[in-house]
Scaffold this active site. Structure first.
Site, PDB file in Angstrom:
ATOM      1  N   CYS A  54       0.794  -1.404  -0.001  1.00 29.00           N
ATOM      2  CA  CYS A  54       0.096   0.048  -0.135  1.00 29.00           C
ATOM      3  C   CYS A  54       0.754   1.260   0.011  1.00 29.00           C
ATOM      4  CB  CYS A  54      -0.942  -0.056   1.268  1.00 29.00           C
ATOM      5  SG  CYS A  54      -1.905  -1.439   1.195  1.00 29.00           S
TER       6      CYS A  54
ATOM      7  N   HIS B   5      -4.480   6.894   1.711  1.00 31.16           N
ATOM      8  CA  HIS B   5      -4.443   5.437   1.124  1.00 31.16           C
ATOM      9  C   HIS B   5      -5.795   4.891   1.476  1.00 31.16           C
ATOM     10  CE1 HIS B   5      -4.151   1.295   0.122  1.00 31.16           C
ATOM     11  NE2 HIS B   5      -4.049   0.958   1.554  1.00 31.16           N
TER      12      HIS B   5
ATOM     13  N   ASN C 220     -10.017  -1.243  -2.028  1.00 38.58           N
ATOM     14  CA  ASN C 220      -8.601  -0.987  -1.637  1.00 38.58           C
ATOM     15  C   ASN C 220      -7.778  -1.455  -2.589  1.00 38.58           C
ATOM     16  OD1 ASN C 220      -5.857  -1.112  -0.572  1.00 38.58           O
ATOM     17  ND2 ASN C 220      -6.325  -1.965   1.222  1.00 38.58           N
TER      18      ASN C 220
HETATM   19  O1  UT7 Z   1      -4.207  -1.431   2.870  1.00 39.48           O
HETATM   20  C1  UT7 Z   1      -4.029  -1.784   4.331  1.00 39.48           C
HETATM   21  C2  UT7 Z   1      -4.502  -3.109   4.731  1.00 39.48           C
HETATM   22  N1  UT7 Z   1      -5.674  -3.370   5.218  1.00 39.48           N
HETATM   23  C3  UT7 Z   1      -6.584  -2.505   6.066  1.00 39.48           C
HETATM   24  O2  UT7 Z   1      -6.145  -1.288   6.276  1.00 39.48           O
HETATM   25  C4  UT7 Z   1      -7.353  -2.904   6.797  1.00 39.48           C
HETATM   26  C5  UT7 Z   1      -7.332  -2.872   8.346  1.00 39.48           C
HETATM   27  N2  UT7 Z   1      -8.284  -3.349   9.046  1.00 39.48           N
HETATM   28  C6  UT7 Z   1      -9.920  -3.164   8.557  1.00 39.48           C
HETATM   29  O3  UT7 Z   1     -10.064  -2.552   8.084  1.00 39.48           O
HETATM   30  C7  UT7 Z   1     -10.761  -3.892   9.546  1.00 39.48           C
HETATM   31  O4  UT7 Z   1     -10.194  -4.604  10.626  1.00 39.48           O
HETATM   32  C8  UT7 Z   1     -11.645  -5.167   8.969  1.00 39.48           C
HETATM   33  C9  UT7 Z   1     -12.704  -4.170   7.868  1.00 39.48           C
HETATM   34  C10 UT7 Z   1     -10.877  -6.002   8.292  1.00 39.48           C
HETATM   35  C11 UT7 Z   1     -12.592  -5.753   9.766  1.00 39.48           C
HETATM   36  O5  UT7 Z   1     -13.424  -5.187  10.653  1.00 39.48           O
HETATM   37  P1  UT7 Z   1     -13.426  -5.336  12.284  1.00 39.48           P
HETATM   38  O6  UT7 Z   1     -14.554  -4.042  12.908  1.00 39.48           O
HETATM   39  O7  UT7 Z   1     -12.053  -5.115  12.699  1.00 39.48           O
HETATM   40  O8  UT7 Z   1     -13.939  -6.517  12.379  1.00 39.48           O
HETATM   41  P2  UT7 Z   1     -13.279  -7.780  12.934  1.00 39.48           P
HETATM   42  O9  UT7 Z   1     -12.385  -8.418  12.454  1.00 39.48           O
HETATM   43  O10 UT7 Z   1     -13.298  -7.712  14.291  1.00 39.48           O
HETATM   44  O11 UT7 Z   1     -14.461  -8.871  12.905  1.00 39.48           O
HETATM   45  C12 UT7 Z   1     -15.845  -8.772  13.460  1.00 39.48           C
HETATM   46  C13 UT7 Z   1     -16.883  -9.869  13.412  1.00 39.48           C
HETATM   47  C14 UT7 Z   1     -16.326 -11.231  13.069  1.00 39.48           C
HETATM   48  O12 UT7 Z   1     -17.361 -12.082  13.784  1.00 39.48           O
HETATM   49  P3  UT7 Z   1     -17.526 -12.268  15.380  1.00 39.48           P
HETATM   50  O13 UT7 Z   1     -16.171 -13.252  15.756  1.00 39.48           O
HETATM   51  O14 UT7 Z   1     -17.592 -11.178  16.067  1.00 39.48           O
HETATM   52  O15 UT7 Z   1     -18.509 -13.318  15.464  1.00 39.48           O
HETATM   53  C15 UT7 Z   1     -15.847 -11.551  12.111  1.00 39.48           C
HETATM   54  O16 UT7 Z   1     -16.075 -13.043  11.727  1.00 39.48           O
HETATM   55  O17 UT7 Z   1     -17.125  -9.495  11.579  1.00 39.48           O
HETATM   56  C16 UT7 Z   1     -17.172 -10.867  11.021  1.00 39.48           C
HETATM   57  N3  UT7 Z   1     -16.442 -10.594   9.824  1.00 39.48           N
HETATM   58  C17 UT7 Z   1     -17.511 -10.478   8.724  1.00 39.48           C
HETATM   59  N4  UT7 Z   1     -18.937 -10.552   8.806  1.00 39.48           N
HETATM   60  C18 UT7 Z   1     -19.632 -10.400   7.438  1.00 39.48           C
HETATM   61  C19 UT7 Z   1     -15.304 -10.574   9.102  1.00 39.48           C
HETATM   62  N5  UT7 Z   1     -15.512 -10.120   7.922  1.00 39.48           N
HETATM   63  C20 UT7 Z   1     -16.721 -10.052   7.778  1.00 39.48           C
HETATM   64  C21 UT7 Z   1     -17.535  -9.971   6.331  1.00 39.48           C
HETATM   65  N6  UT7 Z   1     -18.859 -10.030   6.417  1.00 39.48           N
HETATM   66  N7  UT7 Z   1     -16.923  -9.631   5.181  1.00 39.48           N
END
Ligand code: UT7
Length: 331
Positions: free
Chosen positions: A113, A258, A288
Site C-alpha cells: 500500500c 491510502h 482497496n
Molecule cells: O491496505 C492496508 C491493509 N488493510 C487495512 O488497512 C485493513 C484494516 N482493518 C480493517 O479494515 C478491519 O479490521 C476489517 C474491515 C478488516 C474488519 O473489521 P473489524 O471491525 O475489525 O471486524 P473484526 O475483524 O473484528 O470482525 C468482527 C466480526 C467477526 O465475527 P465475530 O467473531 O464477532 O462473530 C468476523 O468474523 O465480523 C466478522 N466478519 C465479517 N462478517 C461479515 C469479518 N469479515 C466479515 C465480512 N462479512 N466480510
C-alpha cells in the site's frame, strides 16, 4: 536543484463491477456489514487474462495522451505492485515492452500500500540528482485472482479491488511546483500481520497441491492490528512531513490517504483536524487497490477538490510490511 512535479495521472479499472450484493452470493457477508465497517460499496475485478501490467499499460497510455507525451519521451519507469503478472521479471519490464521503449530502465517496487510513495521518493531523488527528467510512476494491482472467495476469506476479500493509475512526473525549476518532501517508514516485526505465504522461494517446491488446497496461497490479515497501527501512523507521518517542510495542516488543499478503509481515512482526518473538503476518498467505488489506491484517488481529487497549480497536496499511506509514509507536493 530541480524537483519532481506531477504532470498528469491516467487511470484504468476493469469493466467488471462487483457489488457487495454479488459477494453475498459467494460468502456469508452483507452489504450492511461491508458498508458499515469499510465504506466500500463496489469494486472492480479483472476478467481472466487481464493482468497487472496490461492495466498499467492502459493507464499509462491515457496519461501519455493526456500530457501529449510519447512513450519515447520517458527516461524511466517505476512500477509499484504486490501482484506481478509472474514471479519474475517484474512488471516494469512487461510495461516497457508494451510501451515499445526497449532500453528505458524499469524499476520494480513492492511496498504494497505504500508502494506509490516509495516510488515517488525514488523518482523525486532521481530528478533532484539530475539523473532523469521525465518518469512514469505506476501503481497497478490485480487482487481478485488471489482472493479466497469463500466465507473463510471474507474479512480480506471484501476489501480489495483491482485497478491501475499512472502518474507522469517531470523535472521543474518552478519554486511553486513539485514534490516538497517524502517520508518513508517500515516495521518488519509486523511482516506476517498482513501477508501471503505462498508461492515463495522459502518453500521447496515453491507451490504445492496442498498449498493450493489450503489457505497458504491467500492473503492473511490481522485486521484490527492493521487498523490500530494505521490510524496512529498515518497522522503521525503527515504531521512529521509537514514539520519538515515548515507547513501546517491548514496549508493542505487536499489530503489523499491510502484507500484502505473509509473508517481509517475518517479517523486520520479527525486526528489531523482537517475539514471534509480537505480530504478525498473514493474507496466506495474501488475498494482497496493497494499500490494503485493513492494515484487513483489523487486523479479524482484534483478536479473534485478544485486543486489548482501551486496548491498543496498531501499523500499518506499505510500497509503490509508494515510500511507507511507521507508526501507533500505543490500541484
Ligand atoms: O491496505 C492496508 C491493509 N488493510 C487495512 O488497512 C485493513 C484494516 N482493518 C480493517 O479494515 C478491519 O479490521 C476489517 C474491515 C478488516 C474488519 O473489521 P473489524 O471491525 O475489525 O471486524 P473484526 O475483524 O473484528 O470482525 C468482527 C466480526 C467477526 O465475527 P465475530 O467473531 O464477532 O462473530 C468476523 O468474523 O465480523 C466478522 N466478519 C465479517 N462478517 C461479515 C469479518 N469479515 C466479515 C465480512 N462479512 N466480510
Amino acid at each position: 536543484m530541480p524537483r519532481a512535479a506531477f504532470v498528469t495521472i491516467g487511470t484504468y479499472v476493469p469493466d467488471r463491477v462487483v457489488t457487495n450484493a454479488e459477494l453475498t452470493r459467494y460468502m456469508d457477508t452483507s452489504d450492511e456489514w461491508i458498508v458499515q465497517r469499510t465504506g466500500i460499496q463496489e469494486r472492480h475485478w479483472v476478467e481472466p487474462g487481464l493482468g497487472t501490467s496490461e492495466m498499467a499499460f492502459r493507464a499509462s497510455k491515457r496519461a501519455l495522451d493526456q500530457a501529449g507525451w510519447k512513450a519515447e519521451d520517458l527516461d524511466a519507469i517505476v512500477f509499484a505492485t504486490l501482484s506481478t503478472d509472474h514471479m519474475f521479471p517484474g512488471d516494469g519490464c512487461f510495461l516497457n515492452a508494451k510501451l515499445g521503449i526497449p532500453g528505458v530502465p524499469a524499476l520494480d517496487i513492492r511496498n504494497q500500500c505504500s508502494g506509490f510513495l516509495y516510488g515517488l521518493s525514488v523518482v523525486d531523488a532521481w530528478i533532484r540528482a539530475g539523473v532523469y527528467r521525465k518518469v512514469l510512476l505506476v501503481g497497478s494491482e490485480t487482487h481478485s485472482t488471489g482472493l479466497d472467495v469463500s466465507t473463510r476469506g471474507r474479512d480480506v476479500t471484501v476489501i480489495f479491488g483491482d485497478g491501475a493509475a499512472a502518474a507522469l512526473l517531470e523535472a521543474t525549476d518552478d519554486p511553486d511546483r513539485g514534490v516538497l518532501a517524502v517520508e518513508l517508514h517500515a516495521d518488519g516485526r509486523h511482516a506476517k500481520d498482513l501477508w501471503a505465504d505462498a508461492p515463495g522461494s522459502i518453500h521447496s517446491p515453491r507451490i504445492t497441491k496442498e498449498m493450493v488446497e489450503s489457505e497458504a496461497i491467500f492473503p492473511h490479515m490481522e485486521g484490527q492490528k492493521v487498523f490500530k497501527h494505521a490510524i496512529v501512523r498515518m497522522p503521525e507521518v503527515v504531521r512529521s512531513v509537514l514539520a519538515k517542510a515548515g507547513l501546517q495542516t491548514s496549508d493542505i488543499k487536499v489530503l489523499v490517504p491510502h484507500q484502505a478503509n473509509l473508517r481509517i481515512a475518517e479517523t486520520v482526518q479527525r486526528s489531523l483536524g482537517l475539514r471534509d473538503d480537505q480530504v478525498f476518498n473514493n474507496i466506495q467505488k474501488y475498494g482497496n487497490t493497494t499500490a494503485a489506491s493513492i494515484p487513483l484517488a489523487l486523479s479524482e481529487a484534483i478536479p473534485a477538490r478544485g486543486v489548482k497549480r501551486g496548491d498543496l497536496v498531501a499523500l499518506a499511506a499505510f500497509g503490509a510490511g508494515f510500511t507507511w509514509g507521507a508526501a507533500l507536493a505543490r500541484w
